[in-house]
Design an enzyme around this catalytic site. Structure first.
Site, PDB file in Angstrom:
ATOM      1  N   ARG A 148       0.853  -1.184   0.000  1.00 23.22           N
ATOM      2  CA  ARG A 148       0.000   0.000   0.000  1.00 23.22           C
ATOM      3  C   ARG A 148       0.889   1.234   0.000  1.00 23.22           C
ATOM      4  O   ARG A 148       1.925   1.270   0.677  1.00 23.22           O
ATOM      5  CB  ARG A 148      -0.935   0.022   1.225  1.00 23.22           C
ATOM      6  CG  ARG A 148      -2.121  -0.926   1.134  1.00 23.22           C
ATOM      7  CD  ARG A 148      -3.097  -0.508   0.051  1.00 23.22           C
ATOM      8  NE  ARG A 148      -4.279  -1.359  -0.041  1.00 23.22           N
ATOM      9  CZ  ARG A 148      -4.393  -2.413  -0.823  1.00 23.22           C
ATOM     10  NH1 ARG A 148      -3.363  -2.780  -1.589  1.00 23.22           N
ATOM     11  NH2 ARG A 148      -5.511  -3.108  -0.872  1.00 23.22           N
ATOM     12  N   GLU A 198      -3.635   7.332  -3.642  1.00 25.41           N
ATOM     13  CA  GLU A 198      -3.559   7.166  -5.087  1.00 25.41           C
ATOM     14  C   GLU A 198      -4.862   7.418  -5.817  1.00 25.41           C
ATOM     15  O   GLU A 198      -4.864   7.563  -7.052  1.00 25.41           O
ATOM     16  CB  GLU A 198      -3.050   5.762  -5.415  1.00 25.41           C
ATOM     17  CG  GLU A 198      -3.970   4.665  -4.923  1.00 25.41           C
ATOM     18  CD  GLU A 198      -3.315   3.286  -5.029  1.00 25.41           C
ATOM     19  OE1 GLU A 198      -4.015   2.353  -5.427  1.00 25.41           O
ATOM     20  OE2 GLU A 198      -2.123   3.154  -4.721  1.00 25.41           O
ATOM     21  N   HIS A 250      -1.492   0.426  -9.925  1.00 25.19           N
ATOM     22  CA  HIS A 250      -2.212  -0.571  -9.127  1.00 25.19           C
ATOM     23  C   HIS A 250      -2.821  -1.650 -10.025  1.00 25.19           C
ATOM     24  O   HIS A 250      -4.026  -1.911 -10.005  1.00 25.19           O
ATOM     25  CB  HIS A 250      -3.295   0.078  -8.261  1.00 25.19           C
ATOM     26  CG  HIS A 250      -3.513  -0.658  -6.972  1.00 25.19           C
ATOM     27  ND1 HIS A 250      -3.660  -0.024  -5.769  1.00 25.19           N
ATOM     28  CD2 HIS A 250      -3.597  -1.990  -6.705  1.00 25.19           C
ATOM     29  CE1 HIS A 250      -3.836  -0.924  -4.810  1.00 25.19           C
ATOM     30  NE2 HIS A 250      -3.794  -2.132  -5.352  1.00 25.19           N
TER      31      HIS A 250
END
Length: 339
Positions: A236, A265, A299
């Site tokens: 993370r 993000e 991601h």
């Protein structure tokens, strides 16, 4: 009566996997957009919502869902820090997650980033794409089998990454407060400071606990790493202080940084700033500008057919379990309510 689920954050190329996994014949509505502060109203008339990473299930949206009569806010991810658990408990909404889907997917991306940074493949292919085939000093590198890999967080993902690196002949060491038998068979466990001093590549797989381990990787952490080491974060973003990483990259303390996650993000992942729109974080913008020493992916570690299929299938099993049995083994609760 059909059970109606609104699924946020579904990419067009994933849609067929939802229908193929829908063995309980749920009435599905697939929405491309992630849940934001502005589109929670789309859930009106549904029995449940299914979220993805970076959806914003804050107090306002949780209350909105409650007002719509929604009792289930599930996420098809292992992480759940995008859901306000306190609000969910207050409004009597059950939350569930997918604790494991494909550790291989995340581990493979971690290894890919580590390889690209260690062998300087991006630097090299950037030159050859411009028809420059001269050999330059940055193309020389250390072989992985002569490297020590330090993995912080030896859960399922960390164990798979250890297996991958060991298969390449690398020495793999690990750090975790919980040391499973599987992990003990794979790595030599070390104290954190010893791991940092020994490792050529440090890979992060620790969970993020809001209010507890923000900026776990900061200047002090980096100062204990080997000079010229590589740092990889597919855990993370919040566990890494990007300003400290930027400083270390610019000074040469770190040779490279690879990440699939960044702090807060949701501000930029899923958005396109290439047309000149203002980027919301100057530090991260400057960090990205250190490419190819810094390589960021948006991601996408879990974006494999196997991982997404498992996410969806487990989510549907979560719904079936709570609807047919009243139990929910993958339920997520506040610590004080889970006793």
């Amino acid at each position: 009566m059909s059970f109606k689920i609104l699924c946020y954050g579904v990419e067009p190329y994933e849609e067929h996997l939802y229908h193929e996994s829908n063995k309980y014949d749920y009435e599905l509505t697939l929405v491309h957009e992630l849940l934001t502060k502005d589109n929670g109203h789309l859930a009106e008339g549904f029995d449940a919502v299914l979220l993805f990473v970076n959806c914003i299930a804050d107090r306002d949206n949780i209350k909105r869902f409650h007002d719509y009569g929604i009792k289930y806010v599930f996420t098809r991810t292992a992480g759940f820090n995008h859901i306000d658990l306190e609000a969910a408990a207050e409004y009597g909404i059950k939350v569930a997650r997918v604790p494991a889907y494909s550790p291989n997917a995340i581990a493979e991306l971690s290894v890919s980033l580590a390889f690209a940074l260690s062998r300087h493949t991006t630097f090299t292919t950037d030159r050859t794409k411009d028809l420059n085939f001269e050999v330059a000093e940055p193309m020389f590198s250390k072989e992985i089998r002569k490297s020590t890999i330090g993995i912080i967080g030896m859960g399922n993902i960390g164990c798979v990454e250890a297996e991958l690196f060991k298969g390449l002949g690398a020495k793999v060491v690990g750090y975790d407060v919980f040391q499973s038998d599987r992990a003990k068979a794979l790595v030599e466990f070390m104290e954190l400071d010893d791991l940092l001093a020994a490792s050529d590549i440090v890979s992060l797989h620790l969970p993020y606990f809001p209010g507890k381990n923000e900026n776990f990787v900061g200047e002090d952490f980096i100062s204990k790493m080997k000079d010229g080491a590589i740092l990889v974060n597919t855990a993370r973003g919040e566990v890494v202080d990007e300003a400290a990483v930027l400083k270390a990259i610019k000074s040469g303390k770190l040779e490279g940084f690879g990440a699939d996650v960044l702090t807060e993000e949701t501000r930029f992942f899923g958005k396109n700033f290439s047309d000149g729109k203002e980027f919301p974080d100057e530090t991260i913008k400057e960090l990205i500008a250190q490419y190819p020493k810094v390589q960021i992916t948006p991601h996408v570690a879990a974006m494999t057919t196997e991982a997404v299929s498992n996410m969806i299938a487990t989510s549907f099993e979560n719904f079936n379990e709570v609807l047919t049995k009243g139990t929910l083994k993958n339920e997520v609760k506040l610590p004080e309510t889970s006793k």
